[in-house]
Design an enzyme around this catalytic site. Structure first.
Site, mmCIF file in Angstrom:
data_model
loop_
_atom_site.group_PDB
_atom_site.id
_atom_site.type_symbol
_atom_site.label_atom_id
_atom_site.label_comp_id
_atom_site.label_asym_id
_atom_site.label_seq_id
_atom_site.Cartn_x
_atom_site.Cartn_y
_atom_site.Cartn_z
ATOM 1 N N GLU A 41 0.835 -1.202 0.000
ATOM 2 C CA GLU A 41 0.000 0.000 0.000
ATOM 3 C C GLU A 41 0.874 1.257 0.000
ATOM 4 O O GLU A 41 1.848 1.351 0.749
ATOM 5 C CB GLU A 41 -0.892 -0.020 1.243
ATOM 6 C CG GLU A 41 -1.752 1.219 1.426
ATOM 7 C CD GLU A 41 -2.577 1.188 2.708
ATOM 8 O OE1 GLU A 41 -3.459 2.044 2.858
ATOM 9 O OE2 GLU A 41 -2.333 0.292 3.562
ATOM 10 N N LYS A 116 -9.126 2.546 -2.402
ATOM 11 C CA LYS A 116 -9.431 2.030 -1.064
ATOM 12 C C LYS A 116 -10.791 2.548 -0.613
ATOM 13 O O LYS A 116 -11.079 3.746 -0.700
ATOM 14 C CB LYS A 116 -8.337 2.459 -0.085
ATOM 15 C CG LYS A 116 -8.421 1.838 1.304
ATOM 16 C CD LYS A 116 -7.197 2.217 2.115
ATOM 17 C CE LYS A 116 -7.160 1.574 3.483
ATOM 18 N NZ LYS A 116 -5.936 1.928 4.238
ATOM 19 N N CYS A 153 -5.515 -2.903 2.261
ATOM 20 C CA CYS A 153 -5.412 -2.960 3.720
ATOM 21 C C CYS A 153 -6.773 -3.095 4.418
ATOM 22 O O CYS A 153 -7.337 -4.176 4.470
ATOM 23 C CB CYS A 153 -4.639 -1.748 4.236
ATOM 24 S SG CYS A 153 -3.860 -2.037 5.860
#
Length: 566
Positions: A41, A116, A153
């Site tokens: 990430e 994300k 994540c």
């Protein structure tokens, strides 16, 4: 498909340097005939970049390094596809104006392929300050027809049965079910705490079963300020069993071939976390010190060595992180320092092979006392006199560190910092609090482990003597004492550390109220006393150096209580 995993240790904000790191991984992937390379990430930026994301020139530089990455792949006629973590601008005049994104890079060019969706805004995380949540889950179809589900994540942290808390918002894993991905990828920057290695594996295993496909979890590694990323990346089969496990606390590159005949034979499931959590904690702290020093430009470190257990543990960690030749210690005995403590400190320094200098402070104490006498109508007494000793030592340490260009390491623990059993501009002086997130009982446990046979492999990995004592029985068994007055013991001022630490964990890490703890059977007098000390010490914590976070709730950026409050 041959899949390359690059568990990288980026430097926050160094887009050019991080791109070179990714290019090196590209070369390794090409040499291994990989089809796809994964990086963590925000791998271009390092995590967390914080307000560097608000600098327009850095966002312009990001475009330049991505273009260069494409050109380098083209010049080598590479067919490799790379997934890179980047910050992608949103041109609609609203804020936040960025996505936390995955970018697909190849010789043909680059393009964002995933945003994300779940943006953490708790504890040390502040992503909603910078990023806008993605609107949907993303799949990427490769030239060979394989469909990849892409998550970043927190997008994997969607199981309320496993998590203590789950962010409100969509379920990115559920949204991918209809896409029927052949592989789920999660690019992460997940900092260490002791519970996370096992929890990550459980979350990924649930996702693998839900999607009936393998899951790749690729984590960043390395220390960035107070956060330490432990790596530990892995790959699971559709049943949630391990196919591949990368090391903890190390940069690593690995290639995995999806052909069953090419897959490594590993026991299923591979045990997670590592069998000895104390070893992983020690390795994490060593990584944190090493990276904080190197990324801030320090080659040497200094600490005060008292003969107590806290400074002993810091000395061992620092020696493992930087090497004995890079560590200097100062012994600063006062008239109240016991002969045993002085001898224990010297013996420890000799055992570790680190330099030590002795600078007695008795004459300085006398000078301060006589100088202050007119203003105080007599020489300093009580806590004032005790704090003066600590501040004299802090001044000496800062002077030596300044003169010699060393990183000064503080040696206070979390129990002391919680209740204010520490001195501003004295023992709190320094650039990094190495064990500031370790309770006193954890300090003892870690030192006992270091002196046991169980630590021999870990000690050998860091060039420490693999046999015999490191900390020493004399240090491990003596009653804790600041030695600022005759026959002083910590127990004169504090509850027993076993009782204190149990209570502090509930108050700090679980945010339990004193009333609730009293209702559960804790002593009302003890709870009220500890609550009062915890509240009154906030002004000290606000002025303390950054500490290495290794617990779910550390003092630092994730602890945001007001100083002036009821």
């Amino acid at each position: 498909m041959r899949l390359a995993l690059a568990q990288l240790n980026p430097l926050v904000g160094d887009l050019s340097g991080n791109t070179r790191m990714i290019l090196k991984a590209c070369e390794q992937a090409e040499a291994g005939k990989a089809d796809l390379l994964l990086t963590p990430e925000l791998s271009l930026w390092g995590y967390p970049p914080r307000d560097l994301l608000l600098q327009p020139e850095r966002l312009n530089q990001q475009k330049e390094v991505l273009d260069q990455l494409c050109r380098d792949l083209d010049q080598r006629h590479s067919d490799l596809t790379v997934l890179v973590g980047a910050a992608i601008a949103i041109q609609d005049g609203r804020r936040p104006a960025l996505y936390n994104a995955i970018v697909q890079v190849s010789r043909q060019g680059w393009r964002p392929v995933a945003h994300k969706q779940l943006l953490p805004n708790y504890d040390v995380f502040d992503e909603r300050r910078y990023f806008r949540p993605g609107e949907r889950s993303s799949s990427l179809v490769l030239d060979n027809g394989l469909r990849l589900g892409l998550t970043i994540c927190e997008d994997l942290w969607v199981d309320t049965e496993l998590q203590r808390e789950r962010l409100s918002g969509p379920d990115p894993v559920a949204e991918l079910i209809n896409d029927a991905p052949d592989l789920l990828i999660n690019l992460a920057a997940s900092p260490f705490d002791a519970s996370k290695p096992s929890l990550r594996q459980q979350l990924a295993a649930r996702a693998a079963v839900r999607l009936n496909c393998p899951v790749v979890y690729l984590n960043q590694v390395g220390g960035n300020d107070e956060l330490i990323f432990d790596g530990g990346s892995f790959l699971l089969n559709p049943k949630g069993e391990h196919l591949l496990q990368l090391p903890f606390c190390k940069e690593w590159f690995e290639i995995w071939d999806s052909e069953p005949s090419h897959q490594p034979a590993l026991p299923l499931p591979l045990p997670l976390p590592p069998s000895d959590p104390r070893g992983l904690l020690f390795r994490t702290l060593v990584l944190g010190v090493r990276d904080y020093a190197s990324k801030c430009g320090f080659k040497q470190a200094l600490l005060g060595l008292s003969g107590g257990i806290d400074s002993a543990l810091v000395a061992v960690i620092a020696t493992a992180a930087l090497g004995p030749e890079a560590i200097t210690t100062l012994l600063m005995p006062s008239p109240w320092s016991s002969r045993g403590s002085i001898d224990d400190a010297k013996t420890l320094a000799s055992r570790l092979g680190i330099a030590s200098q002795t600078v007695p402070i008795a004459s300085l104490m006398q000078s301060f006392g006589s100088s202050l006498a007119p203003a105080l109508d007599g020489e300093p007494q009580g806590v004032t006199a005790e704090n003066l000793q600590s501040r004299i030592r802090g001044t000496l340490l800062m002077a030596v560190a300044n003169q010699q260009g060393q990183l000064l390491l503080t040696t206070g623990n979390k129990s002391e910092l919680a209740v204010g059993y520490c001195t501003l501009y004295g023992d709190m002086n320094g650039g990094l609090a190495v064990i500031g997130d370790l309770y006193k009982t954890t300090v003892f446990a870690l030192c006992n482990w270091l002196d046991s046979d169980d630590s021999s492999r870990c000690r050998d990995d860091f060039g420490l003597a693999s046999q015999g004592e490191l900390v020493g029985e004399a240090i491990r068994t003596k009653p804790p004492s600041a030695e600022l007055r005759p026959d002083q013991k910590d127990s004169d001022s504090l509850p027993d550390y076993g009782e204190l630490d149990a209570l502090l964990k509930l108050l700090i890490e679980e945010r339990r109220s004193g009333q609730a703890l009293i209702a559960e059977g804790f002593s009302p007098a003890l709870v009220e006393r500890v609550e009062r000390m915890l509240r009154r010490a906030e002004f000290k914590r606000r002025q303390s150096p950054p500490l290495l976070k290794v617990s779910p709730q550390a003092f630092g950026t994730g602890w945001r209580l007001p100083i002036a409050a009821a």
